[in-house]
Structures are given as structure tokens and as C-alpha cells.
Design a protein around this motif. Sequence first.
Motif, PDB file in Angstrom:
ATOM      1  N   ARG A   1      -3.158   1.637 -13.952  1.00 51.89           N
ATOM      2  CA  ARG A   1      -2.755   1.918 -15.331  1.00 51.89           C
ATOM      3  C   ARG A   1      -3.654   2.967 -15.953  1.00 51.89           C
ATOM      4  NH1 ARG A   1      -2.121  -3.737 -18.452  1.00 51.89           N
ATOM      5  NH2 ARG A   1      -2.128  -2.267 -20.182  1.00 51.89           N
ATOM      6  N   ARG A   2      -3.142   3.560 -17.035  1.00 47.81           N
ATOM      7  CA  ARG A   2      -3.900   4.537 -17.809  1.00 47.81           C
ATOM      8  C   ARG A   2      -4.302   3.908 -19.135  1.00 47.81           C
ATOM      9  NH1 ARG A   2      -5.506   9.169 -15.296  1.00 47.81           N
ATOM     10  NH2 ARG A   2      -5.165  10.417 -17.167  1.00 47.81           N
ATOM     11  N   PHE A   3      -5.507   4.244 -19.592  1.00 42.46           N
ATOM     12  CA  PHE A   3      -6.013   3.754 -20.864  1.00 42.46           C
ATOM     13  C   PHE A   3      -6.639   4.910 -21.641  1.00 42.46           C
ATOM     14  CE2 PHE A   3      -6.158   0.125 -18.004  1.00 42.46           C
ATOM     15  CZ  PHE A   3      -5.690  -0.925 -18.788  1.00 42.46           C
ATOM     16  N   HIS A   4      -6.587   4.811 -22.951  1.00 43.93           N
ATOM     17  CA  HIS A   4      -7.315   5.763 -23.782  1.00 43.93           C
ATOM     18  C   HIS A   4      -8.812   5.472 -23.688  1.00 43.93           C
ATOM     19  CE1 HIS A   4      -3.784   7.556 -25.483  1.00 43.93           C
ATOM     20  NE2 HIS A   4      -3.343   6.403 -25.955  1.00 43.93           N
ATOM     21  N   VAL A   5      -9.590   6.526 -23.612  1.00 46.99           N
ATOM     22  CA  VAL A   5     -11.040   6.384 -23.640  1.00 46.99           C
ATOM     23  C   VAL A   5     -11.478   6.486 -25.098  1.00 46.99           C
ATOM     24  CG1 VAL A   5     -13.253   7.330 -22.894  1.00 46.99           C
ATOM     25  CG2 VAL A   5     -11.287   7.393 -21.350  1.00 46.99           C
ATOM     26  N   PRO A   6     -12.031   5.428 -25.665  1.00 44.63           N
ATOM     27  CA  PRO A   6     -12.400   5.467 -27.082  1.00 44.63           C
ATOM     28  C   PRO A   6     -13.624   6.347 -27.315  1.00 44.63           C
ATOM     29  CG  PRO A   6     -13.197   3.444 -26.098  1.00 44.63           C
ATOM     30  CD  PRO A   6     -12.384   4.140 -25.032  1.00 44.63           C
ATOM     31  N   ALA A   7     -13.766   6.815 -28.525  1.00 44.01           N
ATOM     32  CA  ALA A   7     -15.001   7.508 -28.895  1.00 44.01           C
ATOM     33  C   ALA A   7     -16.118   6.476 -29.032  1.00 44.01           C
ATOM     34  CB  ALA A   7     -14.814   8.260 -30.205  1.00 44.01           C
ATOM     35  N   ALA A   8     -17.293   6.849 -28.604  1.00 45.55           N
ATOM     36  CA  ALA A   8     -18.420   5.926 -28.682  1.00 45.55           C
ATOM     37  C   ALA A   8     -18.956   5.865 -30.101  1.00 45.55           C
ATOM     38  CB  ALA A   8     -19.527   6.365 -27.725  1.00 45.55           C
ATOM     39  N   GLY A   9     -19.116   4.637 -30.604  1.00 47.23           N
ATOM     40  CA  GLY A   9     -19.731   4.449 -31.902  1.00 47.23           C
ATOM     41  C   GLY A   9     -21.235   4.639 -31.824  1.00 47.23           C
ATOM     42  N   PRO A  10     -21.951   4.486 -32.947  1.00 48.07           N
ATOM     43  CA  PRO A  10     -23.402   4.726 -32.964  1.00 48.07           C
ATOM     44  C   PRO A  10     -24.184   3.879 -31.962  1.00 48.07           C
ATOM     45  CG  PRO A  10     -22.549   4.574 -35.194  1.00 48.07           C
ATOM     46  CD  PRO A  10     -21.429   4.166 -34.283  1.00 48.07           C
ATOM     47  N   ARG A  11     -23.709   2.658 -31.673  1.00 49.61           N
ATOM     48  CA  ARG A  11     -24.436   1.750 -30.776  1.00 49.61           C
ATOM     49  C   ARG A  11     -23.738   1.597 -29.420  1.00 49.61           C
ATOM     50  NH1 ARG A  11     -24.497  -3.593 -32.863  1.00 49.61           N
ATOM     51  NH2 ARG A  11     -26.430  -3.981 -31.691  1.00 49.61           N
ATOM     52  N   GLU A  12     -22.777   2.450 -29.132  1.00 48.69           N
ATOM     53  CA  GLU A  12     -21.934   2.308 -27.945  1.00 48.69           C
ATOM     54  C   GLU A  12     -22.078   3.507 -27.017  1.00 48.69           C
ATOM     55  OE1 GLU A  12     -18.443  -0.095 -30.428  1.00 48.69           O
ATOM     56  OE2 GLU A  12     -18.189   2.027 -29.903  1.00 48.69           O
ATOM     57  N   GLY A  13     -21.427   3.413 -25.872  1.00 43.46           N
ATOM     58  CA  GLY A  13     -21.437   4.517 -24.935  1.00 43.46           C
ATOM     59  C   GLY A  13     -20.217   4.485 -24.031  1.00 43.46           C
ATOM     60  N   ILE A  14     -20.006   5.583 -23.329  1.00 48.31           N
ATOM     61  CA  ILE A  14     -18.940   5.695 -22.323  1.00 48.31           C
ATOM     62  C   ILE A  14     -19.588   6.138 -21.021  1.00 48.31           C
ATOM     63  CG2 ILE A  14     -16.810   6.835 -21.631  1.00 48.31           C
ATOM     64  CD1 ILE A  14     -16.459   4.995 -24.034  1.00 48.31           C
ATOM     65  N   LEU A  15     -19.301   5.390 -19.960  1.00 47.81           N
ATOM     66  CA  LEU A  15     -19.831   5.701 -18.633  1.00 47.81           C
ATOM     67  C   LEU A  15     -18.730   6.256 -17.759  1.00 47.81           C
ATOM     68  CD1 LEU A  15     -22.556   5.040 -16.898  1.00 47.81           C
ATOM     69  CD2 LEU A  15     -21.070   3.356 -15.806  1.00 47.81           C
TER      70      LEU A  15
ATOM     71  N   ALA B   1      -8.969  11.589 -24.509  1.00 48.44           N
ATOM     72  CA  ALA B   1      -9.180  11.456 -23.073  1.00 48.44           C
ATOM     73  C   ALA B   1      -8.590  10.145 -22.569  1.00 48.44           C
ATOM     74  CB  ALA B   1     -10.665  11.507 -22.767  1.00 48.44           C
ATOM     75  N   THR B   2      -8.178  10.156 -21.307  1.00 53.75           N
ATOM     76  CA  THR B   2      -7.617   8.949 -20.705  1.00 53.75           C
ATOM     77  C   THR B   2      -8.410   8.564 -19.459  1.00 53.75           C
ATOM     78  OG1 THR B   2      -6.025  10.213 -19.387  1.00 53.75           O
ATOM     79  CG2 THR B   2      -5.298   9.422 -21.553  1.00 53.75           C
ATOM     80  N   ALA B   3      -8.327   7.292 -19.137  1.00 51.43           N
ATOM     81  CA  ALA B   3      -8.985   6.751 -17.946  1.00 51.43           C
ATOM     82  C   ALA B   3      -7.944   6.103 -17.044  1.00 51.43           C
ATOM     83  CB  ALA B   3     -10.039   5.724 -18.343  1.00 51.43           C
ATOM     84  N   THR B   4      -8.202   6.121 -15.751  1.00 49.72           N
ATOM     85  CA  THR B   4      -7.369   5.416 -14.783  1.00 49.72           C
ATOM     86  C   THR B   4      -8.114   4.173 -14.324  1.00 49.72           C
ATOM     87  OG1 THR B   4      -6.402   7.487 -14.011  1.00 49.72           O
ATOM     88  CG2 THR B   4      -6.162   5.589 -12.568  1.00 49.72           C
ATOM     89  N   ALA B   5      -7.376   3.078 -14.181  1.00 50.16           N
ATOM     90  CA  ALA B   5      -8.018   1.820 -13.768  1.00 50.16           C
ATOM     91  C   ALA B   5      -7.058   0.985 -12.948  1.00 50.16           C
ATOM     92  CB  ALA B   5      -8.482   1.032 -14.993  1.00 50.16           C
TER      93      ALA B   5
ATOM     94  N   GLY C   1     -15.401  -2.087 -13.312  1.00 46.38           N
ATOM     95  CA  GLY C   1     -15.791  -0.918 -12.538  1.00 46.38           C
ATOM     96  C   GLY C   1     -14.719  -0.262 -11.705  1.00 46.38           C
ATOM     97  N   TYR C   2     -13.528  -0.898 -11.530  1.00 46.18           N
ATOM     98  CA  TYR C   2     -12.464  -0.261 -10.758  1.00 46.18           C
ATOM     99  C   TYR C   2     -11.712   0.700 -11.673  1.00 46.18           C
ATOM    100  CZ  TYR C   2     -12.841  -4.233  -7.424  1.00 46.18           C
ATOM    101  OH  TYR C   2     -13.258  -5.201  -6.544  1.00 46.18           O
ATOM    102  N   ALA C   3     -12.402   1.696 -12.143  1.00 45.60           N
ATOM    103  CA  ALA C   3     -11.843   2.608 -13.135  1.00 45.60           C
ATOM    104  C   ALA C   3     -12.648   3.899 -13.129  1.00 45.60           C
ATOM    105  CB  ALA C   3     -11.884   1.973 -14.533  1.00 45.60           C
ATOM    106  N   THR C   4     -12.108   4.896 -13.792  1.00 48.29           N
ATOM    107  CA  THR C   4     -12.846   6.151 -13.923  1.00 48.29           C
ATOM    108  C   THR C   4     -13.893   6.078 -15.021  1.00 48.29           C
ATOM    109  OG1 THR C   4     -11.121   7.002 -15.402  1.00 48.29           O
ATOM    110  CG2 THR C   4     -10.936   7.568 -13.053  1.00 48.29           C
ATOM    111  N   HIS C   5     -13.694   5.152 -15.978  1.00 46.44           N
ATOM    112  CA  HIS C   5     -14.609   5.044 -17.097  1.00 46.44           C
ATOM    113  C   HIS C   5     -14.867   3.572 -17.442  1.00 46.44           C
ATOM    114  CE1 HIS C   5     -13.059   9.144 -17.500  1.00 46.44           C
ATOM    115  NE2 HIS C   5     -14.154   9.416 -18.186  1.00 46.44           N
ATOM    116  N   LEU C   6     -16.057   3.303 -17.955  1.00 49.22           N
ATOM    117  CA  LEU C   6     -16.446   1.973 -18.400  1.00 49.22           C
ATOM    118  C   LEU C   6     -16.983   2.080 -19.822  1.00 49.22           C
ATOM    119  CD1 LEU C   6     -17.079  -1.074 -17.524  1.00 49.22           C
ATOM    120  CD2 LEU C   6     -19.403  -0.238 -17.090  1.00 49.22           C
ATOM    121  N   PHE C   7     -16.499   1.196 -20.699  1.00 49.48           N
ATOM    122  CA  PHE C   7     -16.986   1.162 -22.071  1.00 49.48           C
ATOM    123  C   PHE C   7     -18.302   0.386 -22.118  1.00 49.48           C
ATOM    124  CE2 PHE C   7     -17.216  -1.151 -26.160  1.00 49.48           C
ATOM    125  CZ  PHE C   7     -17.299  -0.059 -27.026  1.00 49.48           C
ATOM    126  N   LEU C   8     -19.288   0.958 -22.771  1.00 46.34           N
ATOM    127  CA  LEU C   8     -20.591   0.323 -22.910  1.00 46.34           C
ATOM    128  C   LEU C   8     -20.713  -0.221 -24.329  1.00 46.34           C
ATOM    129  CD1 LEU C   8     -22.765   3.067 -21.150  1.00 46.34           C
ATOM    130  CD2 LEU C   8     -21.855   0.960 -20.134  1.00 46.34           C
TER     131      LEU C   8
END
Length: 365
Positions: free
Chosen positions: A18-32, A2-6, A131-138
Motif C-alpha cells: 500500500r501507499r501512504f502519505h508521509v506526514p510533515a514532522a512536528g517539532p518533536r517528531e521525525g521521519i526516517l 511525499a508518499t511511502a510504500t509499505a 520497518g517493512y516500508a520506505t519510511h518510518l514515522f518517529l
Amino acid sequence: MATATAMVLKAPRQFERRRFHVPAAGPREGILRVEACGLCGTDHEQYSGHVKSEPAIIPGHEVVGIVEEVGDDGAARWGVTPGQRVAVEVFKSCGECDACTSGIYRRCARNGTATMVGFTSVDSPPALGGGYATHLFLSPDSLLLPVPADMDPVYATLFNPLGAGIRWGVELPETRPGDVVAILGPGVRGLCAAAAAKEAGAEFVMITGLGPRDAERLAIAPRFGVDLAVDVATTDPNDALRAAIGRKADVVVDVTAKAPTAFGQAVSLATNGGTVVLAGLRGSPETPGLDPDRIVFKELRILGALGVDMPAYRKALALLESNRYPFADLPRQVAGFGDIEGLLQVMAGDRPGVPPLHGVFAPDP
């Protein structure tokens, strides 16, 4: 993948989509999935370069969105599930250092101001830090607050300024029933501080603004608990307060931005033994009109305020949900990727126009 726009701020006044790859969330992480991100003075000061930041960042620190993905450990720590709407605290917390365990996580030894949402370099993986993006890494140290599922996300971004109003206007100065409160600056944080002071039982609340840009804000201020709105371009606030209630302010809250003379006004307005909260950045070491001796003779308590905290944010969300004040009716502008820069230019004074009281970024559908 998946990709995100920011929107990336490469340098002052230089945005790039720009476009960025949305990483997979690790055990202690999240994607918003970002739904909305409120704007404040810091946003346009980042844009203009008055607030220094990393060379290339994704700005935006008043974020509300939907938890799209979360690891098991993260879900347990945050108490969230995929599909849940949350608000994101700008500061992060390791939860282990002395600052975090004492509740002052803004000074976290591992994070502090270095990892604030909307301030980290896109060159530091996974890049999606604002926050100026479609996704935020937690990251594991992120702090999340549940938002009522039926609360509009644009409206919910007010959790940040209203939390600031509660902390700066009530909790830090210990505002009590019967107090006289003077607030310098009628922006969204000023109006939030006014509402918070009234909720705390303040007897009288004055708010000040300056000239035509603040005229509409001063006009609607009574709807947020303000008893007296003063344009300092035409009226001395000390004279106005004295005429209205016959005494000076127990609490003065300065939320102005790039207004070097406001500190002197705050000290002048405060009563003997009063408290002055400084929450707005001057953008200058100059303090015209300040008589330091007044601080001594009045025995004033001067408090600097950096950020908010989770208890104040929780109170803010509860107050927003109560609908006791017309925050939903604030003059606001919602901008997407194509017009966020124009909105910031108006807020920074680079383009003609009166900035909205509540500016919000929302990713384009």
C-alpha cells in the motif's frame, strides 16, 4: 505530498502493498528513510498469526535508516541531524514515568507493548509504524541510536540480535569470567549470545540445535566463540557437556522458538545455584520433560527476558564495529517488497527450504 510504500499485514498470511502519505514532522517528531530492517522469529510468528497483533500492521522492528526530516526539539532530544544513519529501538519511552526514569522503559506507562515499532495499527495516524516500508514515522517517544556512517545498513541491523545476546547472555544472568554457558538455539540470537558470553570471559560455551535445519548454524558456531556445538536430535546435551568439561552450566540461555521441550532441557543442564534465562517464546503452555522439582532442589534462578535496552544496543554497535567476530559473513538473505512474503513463508515453515541465519528486508531502490 511525499508518499511511502509499505507492506501491510492485513491478517495472518495476508500481505498487501500500500501507499501512504508521509506526514510533515512536528517539532518533536521525525521521519526516517528505511534502509534495512532485520527479521527474527517474531516476524514470521506475526505473519503466521502465532504472535497476535492489530488487524492491519506494517511489521518490522529491527530498523536502520537515514533521518530524512526532524523537528528542532526532536533533533535536540535524540542528538541527530538530517542525513544521519540511526538504529531504532522497538520500544518507546516517555522519559517521565517511574519505569522510564528507573531505566525499565519497556514498561513505560504511556507506551509499553502498545506502541512497539512493527506492532501498531495502520488505522492509527500517521500509520507508518513498522520497518517493512520506505519510511518510518518517529514519534516524540521514539528512541534512536547513532550508527557509524560507514557501516553497511544491512550489517547494522544486527544491533538488535547482538544487543539481545549481550543482555540475555551476559547482563541478565551476570555471566562472569570462568563460567560455563549453555545456549539453546543456534539462530542469530544464539550465536550473538555465544559471542557476548565469550567477550564476558566465559570459560566454555555450548550451543544446541535440532536436525538438518540447524546443521549449517552449528557448523559455523565455533567462529562465534562456541566450544561445543550439539545436535540434540542425535546427542544428549547433558552427556555432551559432561564429557567435554565435566560439569553442568552456570548459565543457560534459551532462545529457541516454539520449542516446548527446551525449558526442561535448560533446567536439566543448569548446575546447582545456576541461572536460566528464558528469551524465546514457547507458543504453547506445555512443557514436556520439565521436572519442576529440579528448580527447587537446584535452587535455580529463572529469568524471563523481554526485549533489550539502549546500553546493550550501544555495546552491540561497538562490537559490530570492532569486527572481532565474522558477523558480516553470516549466511543472509535480503528481500525487497516482492519477495519478503516468500522469505517469511520459509522462516515460518510454510514453504520448503532452510531459512537464512540473517534475514533482512530492504526497500526496493
